[in-house]
Motif scaffolding. Sequence first.
Motif, PDB file in Angstrom:
ATOM      1  N   TYR A  30       0.715  -1.309   0.037  1.00 32.98           N
ATOM      2  CA  TYR A  30       0.089  -0.060  -0.124  1.00 32.98           C
ATOM      3  C   TYR A  30       0.914   1.158  -0.055  1.00 32.98           C
ATOM      4  N   HIS A  75      -0.540   7.916   7.075  1.00 30.72           N
ATOM      5  CA  HIS A  75      -1.311   6.751   6.558  1.00 30.72           C
ATOM      6  C   HIS A  75      -2.781   6.617   6.613  1.00 30.72           C
ATOM      7  N   ARG A  79      -5.577   7.263   3.455  1.00 31.85           N
ATOM      8  CA  ARG A  79      -6.379   5.960   3.067  1.00 31.85           C
ATOM      9  C   ARG A  79      -8.032   6.692   3.028  1.00 31.85           C
TER      10      ARG A  79
END
Length: 85
Positions: A30, A75, A79
């Motif tokens: 990711y 992070h 997302r």
Amino acid sequence: ILGFVFVWFSLANKLCKLYHENIVVKKMRYWGRETPSIYIIHWLLISWMTVFLGYENKGYIMTVYLMFLTLILSHFISRKIKVRV
């Protein structure tokens, strides 16, 4: 820094081959796919934290804590918000 990047790539490649699909490999994939958006979000957070919290006024332990917090926030924000570069 280029040497670090090459070492990191080779280490990541070996880890991905060794451990096929676990949480660490999924996070690494990711982060690899979303590097530009995470990078932009990360530096925006650092800029705003410098203005409001003043990194230069903190001790070493607090600075490391804020760096870890910035990584985690980058992070999760990446997302939720898809930044396209």
